[in-house]
Design a protein around this motif. Structure first.
Motif, PDB file in Angstrom:
ATOM      1  N   ASP A 178      -0.202  -2.984 -18.019  1.00 37.56           N
ATOM      2  CA  ASP A 178       0.395  -2.056 -17.056  1.00 37.56           C
ATOM      3  C   ASP A 178      -0.619  -1.322 -16.206  1.00 37.56           C
ATOM      4  OD1 ASP A 178       2.855  -2.708 -18.123  1.00 37.56           O
ATOM      5  OD2 ASP A 178       2.662  -1.205 -19.699  1.00 37.56           O
ATOM      6  N   ALA A 213      -1.499  -2.656 -23.785  1.00 41.99           N
ATOM      7  CA  ALA A 213      -0.554  -2.128 -22.799  1.00 41.99           C
ATOM      8  C   ALA A 213      -1.285  -1.690 -21.528  1.00 41.99           C
ATOM      9  CB  ALA A 213       0.232  -0.968 -23.394  1.00 41.99           C
ATOM     10  N   ARG A 240       3.513  -3.996 -24.772  1.00 40.55           N
ATOM     11  CA  ARG A 240       4.353  -3.231 -23.864  1.00 40.55           C
ATOM     12  C   ARG A 240       4.626  -1.864 -24.444  1.00 40.55           C
ATOM     13  NH1 ARG A 240       8.852  -7.168 -21.249  1.00 40.55           N
ATOM     14  NH2 ARG A 240       7.436  -8.836 -20.634  1.00 40.55           N
ATOM     15  N   ASP A 248       4.644 -12.003 -19.466  1.00 44.76           N
ATOM     16  CA  ASP A 248       3.405 -11.283 -19.167  1.00 44.76           C
ATOM     17  C   ASP A 248       2.294 -12.227 -18.732  1.00 44.76           C
ATOM     18  OD1 ASP A 248       4.670  -8.940 -19.745  1.00 44.76           O
ATOM     19  OD2 ASP A 248       3.944  -8.819 -21.810  1.00 44.76           O
TER      20      ASP A 248
END
Ligand code: GDP
Ligand code: ZN
Length: 454
Positions: A215, A211, A389, A131
């Protein structure tokens, strides 16, 4: 997963030309291979300036050789770094030489996987490495480093520890039912259940922020031609927040733009690119876009405020989407070009949340940004957040529901065995985050998404 016994090699620097190119070896033969190449005995953790030999006579390159003996290395195995000149041909010859000497080419993520198998890092930390490399914003990078340093893992393991302690206490209470005192109903178990539940819930909200940082939010722009979709995209991106067109690890997609709002990545799909096509490749791309739209977090429907009948216009624009998308995301209507109309916009008639704006003049754009952030529950003061995640969130949610069950079993049925079992399940769910109880296929999936050489 079995501990590996072979030696792997990979280019650690990006492929192509560069000032320096680094080859990394890990495994029991790494040092032997390095000695055959440098014709030197390498002192641990010393930088050796040396020739790299193809054989006794032929010198291939010269550079720095480093030796990190096991267990004090990234992977926990013997690790060698050969830092040469960054030419692809030279580096390729050097790698081939290590293969002749017994190494094999590493799989994606295999160095990190070995670090995990040798307990140098846990699974959440290994994911944080990927990440960090893939981070699309400064805030995401900072959060990834926090996770890599173990902040997230520490919170998880200390919760697991609390669950174990409580479980032991409950199990002891079950094992001695003849004791005078009823351990289960003395209030201590209930208090601890409620404390742990609180900690898990706050971990959950932190992980959710993490997250979103990783994302981002997926947004679809729809509307008639000339409604102002492109102008809006530019207004959202602004001058200072650069449009990132190519996030590493994701395929380049012409229909998708990446912008940031206060560190929250937003991926915008412009439906203008979605048209009938006979080209096979384009068709596949368009199908992928439809799939993404059905999974998007929000549909922004851009209309021209000068339009008379907004409701039928909206129906018309949506009808095309509905044909191709299984389930439409939640919709916000954007009445653009408000600078061109005098009358009050037709709020009350619409069944969707509506924002009036002018993409051209920048009116209402901040309001839209706030709206998007609040749709995701994103907070701007995310400095302290670790990266997370989807799989972490699922695990925490699972643990949280196990704790809710445990509380019910305790308060309504005084059922000690079932309380203990729910505690065990919660502990197991949380342990999956750090990889303590993770199945091989999960590990395989995680590490294979890493880049080669990491
Ligand atoms: P798209 O086809 O939906 O992407 O629309 P564009 O963003 O290309 O805009 C079409 C035209 O409308 C351009 O000439 C823009 O300058 C204009 N336009 C877009 N937004 C506004 C606005 O808020 N006010 C005014 N007056 N013009 C706008
Ligand atoms: Zn456009």
């Amino acid at each position: 997963m079995q501990k590996p016994s072979d030696t792997i090699v990979a280019l650690a620097t990006p492929p192509g030309r560069g000032g320096v190119g680094i080859i990394r070896l890990s495994g029991p033969d790494a040092n032997k291979i390095a000695q055959a190449i440098t014709l030197h005995e390498l002192k641990p953790r010393h930088a050796h300036y040396t020739d790299f030999h193809l054989d006794q006579e032929t010198i291939l390159d010269q550079g720095i050789a480093l030796f990190f003996p096991s267990p004090n290395s990234f992977t926990g195995e013997d690790v060698i770094e050969l830092q040469g000149h960054g030419g692809p041909v030279v580096l390729d010859m050097l790698i081939r030489r290590t293969l002749e000497l017994g190494a094999r080419i590493a799989n994606p993520g295999e160095f990190s996987e070995r670090a995990f198998l040798n307990d140098k890092i846990d699974l959440a930390q290994a994911e944080a490495i990927a990440d960090l490399i893939d981070a699309s914003s400064e805030m995401a990078a900072k959060s990834a480093i926090k996770s890599l340093q173990g902040e997230f893992s520490l919170k998880v393991t200390s919760l697991v520890e609390e669950l174990i302690q409580l479980r032991l206490y409950v199990e002891a209470a079950i094992d001695f039912p003849e004791e005078e005192i009823d351990f289960l109903s003395d209030g201590r178990v209930q208090q601890q259940l409620s404390d742990i539940t609180e900690s898990i819930d706050s971990l959950l909200s932190e992980a959710q922020q993490g997250a979103i940082l990783r994302d981002g939010m997926n947004v679809v722009l729809a509307g008639r031609p000339n409604a102002g979709k492109s102008s809006l995209l530019n207004a959202l991106a602004g001058k200072e927040s650069a449009i990132v067109t190519d996030i590493p690890g994701t395929t380049r997609d012409v229909l998708k733009e990446h912008v940031q709002i206060d560190g929250m990545p937003i991926h915008i799909i412009d439906t203008a690119g979605l048209r009938e096509s006979n080209d096979q490749v384009e068709k596949i791309g368009i199908q992928r876009a439809w799939n993404e739209i059905s999974e998007a977090d929000r549909l922004l429907l851009v209309v021209d405020s000068q339009e008379e009948d907004l409701n039928s216009l909206i129906k018309e624009v949506l009808s095309d989407l509905v044909k191709n998308v299984e389930q439409l995301p939640p919709i916000t209507v954007l009445q653009n070009k408000c600078d061109l109309v005098k009358k009050d916009p037709a709020f009350s008639e619409l069944e969707y949340p509506t924002i009036t704006l002018s993409a051209k003049l920048g009116i209402g754009v901040d309001l839209l940004k706030q709206h998007l952030k609040s749709c995701m529950g994103f907070q701007s003061n995310n400095e302290g957040v670790f990266i997370a995640r989807r799989r972490h969130i699922t695990a925490i949610e699972k643990a949280s529901s196990n704790l809710a069950n445990a509380t019910t079993q305790l308060l309504e049925f005084n059922a000690g065995e079932l309380v203990a079992e729910e505690l065990r399940l919660a502990q197991q769910a949380l342990s999956e985050i750090t990889g303590e109880f993770s199945a091989d296929d999960l590990l395989g999936r995680i590490f294979s998404s890493f880049c080669i050489g990491k």
